[in-house]
Enzyme design. Sequence first.
Site, PDB file in Angstrom:
ATOM      1  N   GLU A   1       0.836  -1.227   0.000  1.00 26.61           N
ATOM      2  CA  GLU A   1       0.000   0.000   0.000  1.00 26.61           C
ATOM      3  C   GLU A   1       0.859   1.260   0.000  1.00 26.61           C
ATOM      4  O   GLU A   1       0.512   2.258   0.636  1.00 26.61           O
ATOM      5  CB  GLU A   1      -0.920   0.041   1.224  1.00 26.61           C
ATOM      6  CG  GLU A   1      -2.249  -0.623   1.064  1.00 26.61           C
ATOM      7  CD  GLU A   1      -2.869  -0.425  -0.289  1.00 26.61           C
ATOM      8  OE1 GLU A   1      -3.283  -1.449  -0.849  1.00 26.61           O
ATOM      9  OE2 GLU A   1      -2.935   0.692  -0.816  1.00 26.61           O
TER      10      GLU A   1
HETATM   11  C1  LIG Z   1       2.519  -9.858   0.363  1.00 29.90           C
HETATM   12  C2  LIG Z   1       2.339  -8.756  -0.630  1.00 29.90           C
HETATM   13  C3  LIG Z   1       1.065  -8.369  -1.003  1.00 29.90           C
HETATM   14  C4  LIG Z   1       0.887  -7.357  -1.961  1.00 29.90           C
HETATM   15  N1  LIG Z   1      -0.385  -7.055  -2.393  1.00 29.90           N
HETATM   16  C5  LIG Z   1      -0.527  -6.232  -3.469  1.00 29.90           C
HETATM   17  C6  LIG Z   1      -1.797  -6.058  -4.099  1.00 29.90           C
HETATM   18  O1  LIG Z   1      -2.798  -6.630  -3.662  1.00 29.90           O
HETATM   19  N2  LIG Z   1      -1.873  -5.271  -5.207  1.00 29.90           N
HETATM   20  C7  LIG Z   1      -0.789  -4.626  -5.725  1.00 29.90           C
HETATM   21  O2  LIG Z   1      -0.917  -3.935  -6.722  1.00 29.90           O
HETATM   22  N3  LIG Z   1       0.428  -4.753  -5.141  1.00 29.90           N
HETATM   23  C8  LIG Z   1       0.587  -5.545  -4.036  1.00 29.90           C
HETATM   24  N4  LIG Z   1       1.819  -5.713  -3.470  1.00 29.90           N
HETATM   25  C9  LIG Z   1       2.956  -4.977  -3.997  1.00 29.90           C
HETATM   26  C10 LIG Z   1       3.418  -3.877  -3.058  1.00 29.90           C
HETATM   27  O3  LIG Z   1       2.475  -2.848  -3.028  1.00 29.90           O
HETATM   28  C11 LIG Z   1       4.815  -3.434  -3.536  1.00 29.90           C
HETATM   29  O4  LIG Z   1       5.715  -4.485  -3.186  1.00 29.90           O
HETATM   30  C12 LIG Z   1       5.237  -2.122  -2.923  1.00 29.90           C
HETATM   31  O5  LIG Z   1       4.478  -1.079  -3.436  1.00 29.90           O
HETATM   32  C13 LIG Z   1       6.713  -1.821  -3.133  1.00 29.90           C
HETATM   33  O6  LIG Z   1       7.093  -1.990  -4.468  1.00 29.90           O
HETATM   34  P1  LIG Z   1       8.392  -2.858  -4.811  1.00 29.90           P
HETATM   35  O7  LIG Z   1       8.230  -4.163  -4.111  1.00 29.90           O
HETATM   36  O8  LIG Z   1       8.563  -2.875  -6.259  1.00 29.90           O
HETATM   37  O9  LIG Z   1       9.578  -2.109  -4.094  1.00 29.90           O
HETATM   38  P2  LIG Z   1      10.406  -0.880  -4.727  1.00 29.90           P
HETATM   39  O10 LIG Z   1       9.475   0.117  -5.301  1.00 29.90           O
HETATM   40  O11 LIG Z   1      11.467  -1.426  -5.597  1.00 29.90           O
HETATM   41  O12 LIG Z   1      11.059  -0.270  -3.414  1.00 29.90           O
HETATM   42  C14 LIG Z   1      12.264  -0.761  -2.815  1.00 29.90           C
HETATM   43  C15 LIG Z   1      12.705   0.234  -1.761  1.00 29.90           C
HETATM   44  O13 LIG Z   1      13.000   1.499  -2.367  1.00 29.90           O
HETATM   45  C16 LIG Z   1      12.227   2.523  -1.783  1.00 29.90           C
HETATM   46  N5  LIG Z   1      11.817   3.472  -2.823  1.00 29.90           N
HETATM   47  C17 LIG Z   1      11.416   3.202  -4.070  1.00 29.90           C
HETATM   48  N6  LIG Z   1      11.092   4.332  -4.719  1.00 29.90           N
HETATM   49  C18 LIG Z   1      11.279   5.336  -3.847  1.00 29.90           C
HETATM   50  C19 LIG Z   1      11.112   6.749  -3.903  1.00 29.90           C
HETATM   51  N7  LIG Z   1      10.650   7.367  -4.989  1.00 29.90           N
HETATM   52  N8  LIG Z   1      11.394   7.473  -2.789  1.00 29.90           N
HETATM   53  C20 LIG Z   1      11.849   6.880  -1.667  1.00 29.90           C
HETATM   54  N9  LIG Z   1      12.022   5.554  -1.566  1.00 29.90           N
HETATM   55  C21 LIG Z   1      11.744   4.791  -2.629  1.00 29.90           C
HETATM   56  C22 LIG Z   1      11.050   1.838  -1.134  1.00 29.90           C
HETATM   57  O14 LIG Z   1      10.515   2.592  -0.054  1.00 29.90           O
HETATM   58  C23 LIG Z   1      11.659   0.522  -0.684  1.00 29.90           C
HETATM   59  O15 LIG Z   1      12.269   0.685   0.554  1.00 29.90           O
HETATM   60  C24 LIG Z   1       2.003  -6.689  -2.488  1.00 29.90           C
HETATM   61  C25 LIG Z   1       3.302  -7.064  -2.081  1.00 29.90           C
HETATM   62  C26 LIG Z   1       3.467  -8.098  -1.187  1.00 29.90           C
HETATM   63  C27 LIG Z   1       4.870  -8.517  -0.839  1.00 29.90           C
END
Ligand SMILES: Cc1cc2nc3c(=O)[nH]c(=O)nc-3n(C[C@H](O)[C@H](O)[C@H](O)COP(=O)(O)OP(=O)(O)OC[C@H]3O[C@@H](n4cnc5c(N)ncnc54)[C@H](O)[C@@H]3O)c2cc1C
Length: 582
Positions: A430
């Site tokens: 989220e």
């Molecule tokens: C169990 C689970 C359930 C989920 N359920 C859903 C769902 O129902 N629907 C859905 O659409 N998604 C879902 N997700 C996805 C989830 O919302 C994403 O994993 C999350 O938004 C982070 O994206 P990412 O994993 O690509 O991490 P990244 O975006 O790669 O982030 C990695 C790190 O970099 C930081 N970061 C990245 N960009 C920035 C920035 N601009 N400024 C500061 N820091 C930054 C982040 O804070 C984090 O610490 C789920 C994930 C999991 C693991």
Amino acid sequence: MSDLLFSLEHVVDYPAVAALPGFEHADLDTVREVLAECADFMSEVVAPTNRDGDIIGSRRQPDGTVTTPDSFKGAYQGYVDAGWGGVPLPEEFGGGGFPRTVGLIIQEMMTSANMAFALCPLLTQGAIEALLNYGSDEQKQTYLPQMVSGEWAGTMNLTEPQAGSDVGALTTRAVPQDDGSYKITGQKIFISFGDHDLSEQIVHLVLARTPGAPEGTRGISCFIVPKRMVNDDGSLGDRNNVECLSIEEKMGIHGSPTCVMNYDDATGYLIGEENKGMRIMFVMMNSARLSVGMQGLAVGERAYQQSLAYAQERRQGLAIGATGKDSPIIDHPDVRRMLMTQKAYLAALRHLMLLNAINVDHSTNAADEAERTRADEIVGLLTPICKGFGTDLGNELTSIALQIHGGSGYVEETGVSQYYRDVRIAAIYEGTNGIQAADLVGRKLGVRMGASFTEFISSMKEIDGQLADAGDEFASIRSQLATNLGALEKATGWMLRTGMQDPNAVLSGSSPYLRMWGLCLGGWLLAKAALGGASSDEAVAEEKLVTARFYAEQLLPQAGALLGAVTAGADDLFALDAAALG
Ligand SMILES: Cc1cc2nc3c(=O)[nH]c(=O)nc-3n(C[C@H](O)[C@H](O)[C@H](O)COP(=O)(O)OP(=O)(O)OC[C@H]3O[C@@H](n4cnc5c(N)ncnc54)[C@H](O)[C@@H]3O)c2cc1C
């Protein structure tokens, strides 16, 4: 339950919500009855499924279907039969028309009972809100009655391998068809409850791009993609071209299937207008962000209850001044410190979540437009804080619960490690907590050039006079609040001054700034509770006063100590190049 009711009555002024047009039937006495019934249902029917979720988990079967543990199915049917999902939703679609505040409490109870299970209704609720706000009449009639009852579930499909925090990078395509529908093609990852056997229909809300759409978030549209087509008479027809390719093995919430979803020319229906999808997703995300913040509270609370019981049973060593062979560990000061930390943070979080929800209700139902607008601003301010602070504390408090259990916490048998593993995701999904902090300083702080924030801080400071009148017992609460609200004011002033000229400096301080807000809001709300408790019976008054004082003296000072980190700027963060960090 008594803490909840106390907060509703004495801290966040629920009676003012029950006085809003449309909520007259949801007075405090009625709400008390509804919640008592809900608490019974969640503890008797849903809570016993929590361990099954962890151990059995959800599975993708060789035939491609996704199954949840058997106990989930009975609990979900019970949830639908009782109509718990519909309580806060419009009567027009079969709901109970209760305020969002009541809905949030129902979610809290369900999440305490089983976080993984509760995620399915939580996402359905977000999808419902998006449809209520932006769906056409026909879409509402087709999907909402069954979603409100819980017979049909909803999902939220944003994430793709290259598009996580950066939602604008998504590439799923939506091609318009002659009949007004669209063909959706692409792959989504990490989709919670993307497929399952709790409901016969799943209504996916999917973000995608139409041909020629602008780059980034300005070119995103939002579509309904049903798992099964809906016939004209409302019955379910053939399968749509959407399937779950696999589910993730993960650290916690094993009961919640986290799916890779494949859309292959699936039939979708545009919600609202093309390229306006982010606006719709924000409705869904704002609702879900408050609910996810609440997950930190809900799981933290269950972990606290268990560690409190354990601390009373487990005997080790002899406490100072005790006689006999050994003492329950609750008599050792360090264990007391851990328990009081849990108790005080949980009380603060509960008030904070309810304050946010109360403002959601004012923003939708207040008769006066200015009141609705201000409540909406406050929701904008509080939502990233509830999400970020609430889930950070969820991690910290479940970790403390594990610590209280000693080695038994680290082994699986006591179940306490499940809370720690389950709640860990809440700080990530989220919008990660880093993204919440960026939202706080990037989007919310700028509202009315900072006046939304500074007015709120001024309103918090108004408690000073009441604390002064309340007597010596409140003196340290008063002085700590004054000091730390002063620090928050300074931090806010620095953020506003630095703003446009040095956005990197502002972003560098954003996480500690969010934490400062959370800590200060907690101190202020607990002080209100202590003042409200003064008119209650002696035991309640004492409990509220001690909790507020402990927080003010031992936890709140962290806020002031963060001022340096908030205002340090980016220099040291970037002084070493990436290679030198190694
Ligand atoms: C169990 C689970 C359930 C989920 N359920 C859903 C769902 O129902 N629907 C859905 O659409 N998604 C879902 N997700 C996805 C989830 O919302 C994403 O994993 C999350 O938004 C982070 O994206 P990412 O994993 O690509 O991490 P990244 O975006 O790669 O982030 C990695 C790190 O970099 C930081 N970061 C990245 N960009 C920035 C920035 N601009 N400024 C500061 N820091 C930054 C982040 O804070 C984090 O610490 C789920 C994930 C999991 C693991």
